[in-house]
Write an enzyme that holds these catalytic residues in place. Structure first.
Site, PDB file in Angstrom:
ATOM      1  N   ASP A 191       0.842  -1.204   0.000  1.00  0.00           N
ATOM      2  CA  ASP A 191       0.000   0.000   0.000  1.00  0.00           C
ATOM      3  C   ASP A 191       0.877   1.253   0.000  1.00  0.00           C
ATOM      4  O   ASP A 191       2.040   1.206   0.405  1.00  0.00           O
ATOM      5  CB  ASP A 191      -0.878   0.036   1.263  1.00  0.00           C
ATOM      6  CG  ASP A 191      -1.844  -1.136   1.302  1.00  0.00           C
ATOM      7  OD1 ASP A 191      -2.173  -1.674   0.229  1.00  0.00           O
ATOM      8  OD2 ASP A 191      -2.251  -1.501   2.425  1.00  0.00           O
TER       9      ASP A 191
HETATM   10  N1  URA Z   1      -1.209  -5.934   3.922  1.00  0.00           N
HETATM   11  C1  URA Z   1      -1.688  -4.672   3.939  1.00  0.00           C
HETATM   12  O1  URA Z   1      -2.694  -4.399   4.544  1.00  0.00           O
HETATM   13  N2  URA Z   1      -1.006  -3.736   3.260  1.00  0.00           N
HETATM   14  C2  URA Z   1       0.142  -3.976   2.609  1.00  0.00           C
HETATM   15  O2  URA Z   1       0.730  -3.060   2.032  1.00  0.00           O
HETATM   16  C3  URA Z   1       0.628  -5.284   2.610  1.00  0.00           C
HETATM   17  C4  URA Z   1      -0.071  -6.252   3.281  1.00  0.00           C
END
Ligand code: URA
Length: 249
Positions: free
Chosen positions: A102
Site C-alpha cells: 500500500d
Molecule cells: N497488507 C496490507 O494491509 N497492506 C500492505 O501493504 C501489505 C499487506
C-alpha cells in the site's frame, strides 16, 4: 560482439547511454573495469556487470527496494510518485514490482523483469511467507492472536489462511502470511477489532530487507539471494504434497 552493443542489446540502456556508462567506468568485464566501448566480449562466456548487476542475453534483472511510505506500487502514474521512479540511474525498461505494498506501507519490495519468478512467488499455492512488522492501535489479546493464527473473516468467501503471529511488544507484532489479498494485514487486524497504524514488510520467502538500505534506496539482488528465491518455490506446493502423502495419493 562490441561491449556497448552487448550491453544495449541485453537491456542496460540505449547505445549512447551505455557508451557514457562505459566511459565513466561503470562497466566491468570479468571483474576488470573496461572503459573502451569497442572492446570485444564473448557473449556466452564473459561476465559483464553494469552497476553491480550482471547482464547477459538470458538473464533477468532483480532489485531490492526499501519502499518508503508515500509512493505507489505501480510502474506508471500520472499524478503520484511510483516505486519505479525511485530506481534512478538504471535501465528500468521491463521492470515491475512483485506484489503490491500500500502507499503507506514501507519495506521490502522486489522489482524484476522475470515474469516466471514473480508469478511463482505470488501464486498462493506456492506458500511463500511474507513477514510484516505491524504497529497496532491496542494491545493484541491472546484470543485475537489465536484467531489470526487460525484464519479470520475479512469479508470474502474464504477465511484467511493461517498466519504466524509473534508479539514483540504490546502494540508491535510480527505477522507472517502466505497470501496477498488486498490490504490483507490491515483487514485481518480490523477483523479482530484492532487497527494497523504502521506497516513494514521485512521479508519475502528467504529474501530479507537489507538493513544497510535507507528508505527509498535500492540495490541489485546478489546471486545467492536470487537462488534462495528460486528455491522457495522449487519444492512446489509443499503443503499439498504433504496432504497428498497423508491422504495416500
Ligand atoms: N497488507 C496490507 O494491509 N497492506 C500492505 O501493504 C501489505 C499487506
Amino acid at each position: 560482439m562490441r561491449l556497448d552493443k552487448f550491453l544495449s542489446q541485453t537491456g542496460a540502456g540505449s547505445r549512447n547511454e551505455v557508451k557514457q556508462a562505459i566511459r565513466k567506468g561503470l562497466v566491468s568485464v570479468n571483474g576488470s573495469i573496461i572503459k573502451d566501448a569497442s572492446a570485444r566480449v564473448a557473449e556466452e562466456k564473459d561476465a559483464v556487470c553494469f552497476k553491480g548487476q550482471l547482464f547477459s542475453f538470458t538473464k533477468y534483472h532483480y532489485y531490492m527496494l526499501y519502499k518508503p511510505a508515500g509512493v505507489v506500487t505501480a510502474t506508471k502514474d500520472s499524478r503520484q510518485k511510483t516505486v519505479l521512479d525511485l530506481l534512478t540511474d538504471i535501465p528500468v525498461k521491463g521492470l515491475f514490482p512483485v506484489g503490491r505494498l500500500d502507499k503507506d506501507t514501507e519495506g521490502l519490495l522486489l522489482l524484476t523483469d522475470d515474469g516466471a519468478l514473480a508469478h511463482n512467488l505470488l501464486a498462493p499455492k506456492k506458500h511463500v511467507d511474507k513477514t510484516y512488522l505491524a504497529e497496532i492501535s491496542i494491545p493484541l489479546s491472546v484470543e485475537a492472536a489465536d484467531a489470526l493464527r487460525r484464519g479470520v473473516d475479512i469479508g470474502e468467501k474464504k477465511l484467511t489462511a493461517p498466519a504466524k503471529v509473534e508479539l514483540i511488544e504490546e502494540k508491535r507484532i510480527l505477522i507472517t502470511i502466505q497470501e496477498g489479498r488486498y490490504h490483507q494485514i490491515k483487514r485481518m487486524l480490523k477483523a479482530v477489532g484492532n487497527e494497523v497504524l504502521y506497516l513494514k514488510r521485512l521479508s519475502m520467502g528467504g529474501l530479507v530487507l537489507d538493513e544497510n538500505l535507507r528508505k527509498g534506496e535500492f540495490r541489485p539482488l546478489r546471486e545467492a539471494e536470487i537462488e534462495v528465491l528460486k528455491k522457495e518455490y522449487a519444492h512446489d506446493d509443499k503443503r499439498e504434497s504433504t496432504e497428498e502423502k497423508t491422504a495416500g495419493i
